[in-house]
Every structure is written in structure tokens, then in C-alpha cells.
Write a protein that holds these residues in place. Structure first.
Motif, PDB file in Angstrom:
ATOM      1  N   ASP A  40       0.847  -1.203   0.000  1.00 34.90           N
ATOM      2  CA  ASP A  40       0.000   0.000   0.000  1.00 34.90           C
ATOM      3  C   ASP A  40       0.881   1.251   0.000  1.00 34.90           C
ATOM      4  N   GLU A  41       0.362   2.289  -0.636  1.00 31.29           N
ATOM      5  CA  GLU A  41       1.153   3.521  -0.770  1.00 31.29           C
ATOM      6  C   GLU A  41       0.411   4.734  -0.257  1.00 31.29           C
ATOM      7  N   ILE A  42       1.186   5.660   0.275  1.00 33.30           N
ATOM      8  CA  ILE A  42       0.629   6.957   0.660  1.00 33.30           C
ATOM      9  C   ILE A  42       1.485   8.028   0.015  1.00 33.30           C
ATOM     10  N   GLU A  43       0.805   8.995  -0.572  1.00 31.89           N
ATOM     11  CA  GLU A  43       1.499  10.133  -1.169  1.00 31.89           C
ATOM     12  C   GLU A  43       1.111  11.357  -0.343  1.00 31.89           C
ATOM     13  N   LEU A  44       2.103  12.099   0.087  1.00 32.80           N
ATOM     14  CA  LEU A  44       1.846  13.231   0.979  1.00 32.80           C
ATOM     15  C   LEU A  44       2.282  14.544   0.329  1.00 32.80           C
ATOM     16  N   PHE A  45       1.468  15.554   0.495  1.00 35.62           N
ATOM     17  CA  PHE A  45       1.739  16.881  -0.069  1.00 35.62           C
ATOM     18  C   PHE A  45       1.664  17.903   1.061  1.00 35.62           C
ATOM     19  N   VAL A  46       2.694  18.727   1.200  1.00 33.63           N
ATOM     20  CA  VAL A  46       2.681  19.742   2.256  1.00 33.63           C
ATOM     21  C   VAL A  46       3.069  21.088   1.659  1.00 33.63           C
ATOM     22  N   ASP A  60      -2.858  11.181  -0.523  1.00 36.42           N
ATOM     23  CA  ASP A  60      -3.548  10.382  -1.520  1.00 36.42           C
ATOM     24  C   ASP A  60      -3.047   8.946  -1.392  1.00 36.42           C
ATOM     25  N   GLY A  61      -3.770   8.012  -1.965  1.00 35.77           N
ATOM     26  CA  GLY A  61      -3.312   6.629  -1.945  1.00 35.77           C
ATOM     27  C   GLY A  61      -4.355   5.686  -1.396  1.00 35.77           C
ATOM     28  N   ALA A  62      -4.034   4.420  -1.513  1.00 36.71           N
ATOM     29  CA  ALA A  62      -4.972   3.401  -1.058  1.00 36.71           C
ATOM     30  C   ALA A  62      -4.320   2.591   0.048  1.00 36.71           C
ATOM     31  N   GLY A  63      -5.092   2.276   1.056  1.00 41.39           N
ATOM     32  CA  GLY A  63      -4.540   1.490   2.151  1.00 41.39           C
ATOM     33  C   GLY A  63      -5.647   0.909   3.001  1.00 41.39           C
ATOM     34  N   CYS A  64      -5.253   0.281   4.061  1.00 42.36           N
ATOM     35  CA  CYS A  64      -6.234  -0.343   4.960  1.00 42.36           C
ATOM     36  C   CYS A  64      -6.874   0.720   5.861  1.00 42.36           C
ATOM     37  N   VAL A  65      -7.822   0.268   6.661  1.00 42.78           N
ATOM     38  CA  VAL A  65      -8.546   1.176   7.570  1.00 42.78           C
ATOM     39  C   VAL A  65      -7.574   1.953   8.458  1.00 42.78           C
ATOM     40  N   ILE A  66      -6.619   1.250   9.054  1.00 50.42           N
ATOM     41  CA  ILE A  66      -5.694   1.910   9.988  1.00 50.42           C
ATOM     42  C   ILE A  66      -4.811   2.929   9.265  1.00 50.42           C
ATOM     43  N   SER A  67      -4.287   2.563   8.098  1.00 47.74           N
ATOM     44  CA  SER A  67      -3.377   3.488   7.416  1.00 47.74           C
ATOM     45  C   SER A  67      -4.123   4.737   6.949  1.00 47.74           C
ATOM     46  N   LEU A 103      -0.239  -1.222  19.190  1.00 45.47           N
ATOM     47  CA  LEU A 103      -0.707  -1.977  18.023  1.00 45.47           C
ATOM     48  C   LEU A 103       0.254  -3.132  17.802  1.00 45.47           C
ATOM     49  N   THR A 104      -0.186  -4.152  17.098  1.00 46.56           N
ATOM     50  CA  THR A 104       0.739  -5.238  16.754  1.00 46.56           C
ATOM     51  C   THR A 104       1.774  -4.656  15.780  1.00 46.56           C
ATOM     52  N   PRO A 105       2.957  -5.261  15.667  1.00 44.57           N
ATOM     53  CA  PRO A 105       3.991  -4.714  14.775  1.00 44.57           C
ATOM     54  C   PRO A 105       3.504  -4.497  13.341  1.00 44.57           C
ATOM     55  N   THR A 106       2.679  -5.425  12.823  1.00 40.24           N
ATOM     56  CA  THR A 106       2.169  -5.284  11.453  1.00 40.24           C
ATOM     57  C   THR A 106       1.247  -4.075  11.335  1.00 40.24           C
ATOM     58  N   ARG A 107       0.345  -3.947  12.280  1.00 46.09           N
ATOM     59  CA  ARG A 107      -0.592  -2.812  12.286  1.00 46.09           C
ATOM     60  C   ARG A 107       0.151  -1.491  12.529  1.00 46.09           C
ATOM     61  N   GLN A 108       1.207  -1.585  13.300  1.00 50.30           N
ATOM     62  CA  GLN A 108       2.013  -0.390  13.585  1.00 50.30           C
ATOM     63  C   GLN A 108       2.610   0.150  12.282  1.00 50.30           C
ATOM     64  N   LYS A 109       3.024  -0.756  11.388  1.00 46.14           N
ATOM     65  CA  LYS A 109       3.557  -0.356  10.071  1.00 46.14           C
ATOM     66  C   LYS A 109       2.494   0.394   9.277  1.00 46.14           C
ATOM     67  N   CYS A 110       1.241  -0.085   9.381  1.00 47.67           N
ATOM     68  CA  CYS A 110       0.128   0.583   8.691  1.00 47.67           C
ATOM     69  C   CYS A 110      -0.061   1.993   9.255  1.00 47.67           C
ATOM     70  N   ALA A 111      -0.056   2.088  10.573  1.00 46.91           N
ATOM     71  CA  ALA A 111      -0.316   3.367  11.245  1.00 46.91           C
ATOM     72  C   ALA A 111       0.785   4.376  10.977  1.00 46.91           C
ATOM     73  N   THR A 112       2.035   3.899  10.894  1.00 49.27           N
ATOM     74  CA  THR A 112       3.152   4.842  10.768  1.00 49.27           C
ATOM     75  C   THR A 112       3.576   5.077   9.311  1.00 49.27           C
ATOM     76  N   LEU A 113       2.843   4.507   8.372  1.00 49.95           N
ATOM     77  CA  LEU A 113       3.187   4.726   6.958  1.00 49.95           C
ATOM     78  C   LEU A 113       3.186   6.228   6.628  1.00 49.95           C
ATOM     79  N   VAL A 114       2.209   6.937   7.140  1.00 49.41           N
ATOM     80  CA  VAL A 114       2.138   8.380   6.868  1.00 49.41           C
ATOM     81  C   VAL A 114       3.327   9.106   7.511  1.00 49.41           C
TER      82      VAL A 114
END
Ligand code: FES
Length: 130
Positions: A40-46, A60-67, A103-114
Motif C-alpha cells: 500500500d502507498e501513501i502520497e503526501l503533499f505539504v 492520496d493513496g490506497a490502504g487499509c482502515v488503519i493506514s 498496536l501489533t507490529p504489522t498494524r504499527q507499520k500501517c499506522a506509521t506509513l504516513v
């Protein structure tokens, strides 16, 4: 309803109706990052103001609920922050924005992707403006 239910509702709401979803033209800071575990990818614009504080932010991007929820809450939280404050942000802050203590390590990766996306974007920005 206990506290974790309220948080869960907020997470679902942010994932269904993400705030700051979209793109910003000519951003000062821009990066796209992939979660290596799922692709999954996140694109950030600031966009920064004249004091180098966050004036506008979008993702922008597509990801799971947590991300998605994390990116939505994160982008709300970083508005008005300085470059220095952005550099100090950690996974702990991300969990705090989500209203979760762990969060579990896997979910933590989702949460911290941004967060990872922002950190890479900041590095690129600093190299560009050196
Ligand atoms: Fe891909 Fe969560 S499963 S970011």
C-alpha cells in the motif's frame, strides 16, 4: 460504550471519510512511500507558509482502515507545525492521534506509513533547500 469503542468509531469514521484527502499543486514537500509488508502507498503533499509552518496538507493513496485513518488524523494534527516540530514526531505521536496505546507490529507499520512518508519527504526537502 467504553473509551476504546469511541476511538474505534473515530478510526472508522476517518477511514471512511478521510480528511485532507487529495493532492496539492506545487507542494513544498512531497513524497510517496510504500508499506513494504503489503504494497500500500501513501502520497503526501505539504505546503509551507512564509514561517516554514504547515499551511496546507493533503494525502492520496490506497490502504487499509488503519493506514487511512492514521493519515487522516495525522494530517489534521500537523497543520500549523514547524519543520522542527515535524522532525520530532514519532510513532508514539501517531498512536496518540489514533487514540491507541499499542498496536501489533504489522498494524504499527500501517499506522506509521504516513509518518515514514513525511520523514522521507522532509529529508528530500532539506536536501533541496540546503
Ligand atoms: Fe497495507 Fe495496512 S495493510 S497499509
Amino acid at each position: 460504550m467504553n473509551t476504546s469503542d469511541i476511538y474505534r468509531e473515530e478510526i472508522i469514521d476517518h477511514s471512511k471519510h478521510p480528511r485532507n484527502f487529495g493532492k496539492i499543486a506545487q507542494p513544498d514537500l512531497h513524497h510517496k512511500e510504500k508499506n513494504p509488508l503489503c504494497g500500500d502507498e501513501i502520497e503526501l503533499f505539504v505546503k509551507l507558509d512564509s514561517h516554514k509552518k504547515v499551511k496546507a496538507v493533503a494525502f492520496d493513496g490506497a490502504g487499509c482502515v488503519i493506514s487511512k485513518a492514521s493519515a487522516s488524523l495525522f494530517t489534521e494534527a500537523i497543520k500549523g507545525k514547524s519543520i522542527n516540530e515535524l522532525e520530532q514526531l514519532s510513532a508514539k505521536d501517531v498512536l496518540e492521534y489514533l487514540g491507541l496505546s499499542e498496536l501489533t507490529p504489522t498494524r504499527q507499520k500501517c499506522a506509521t506509513l504516513v509518518l515514514e512518508t513525511l520523514k522521507r519527504g522532509l529529508k528530500n526537502y532539506q536536501q533541496k533547500t540546503k
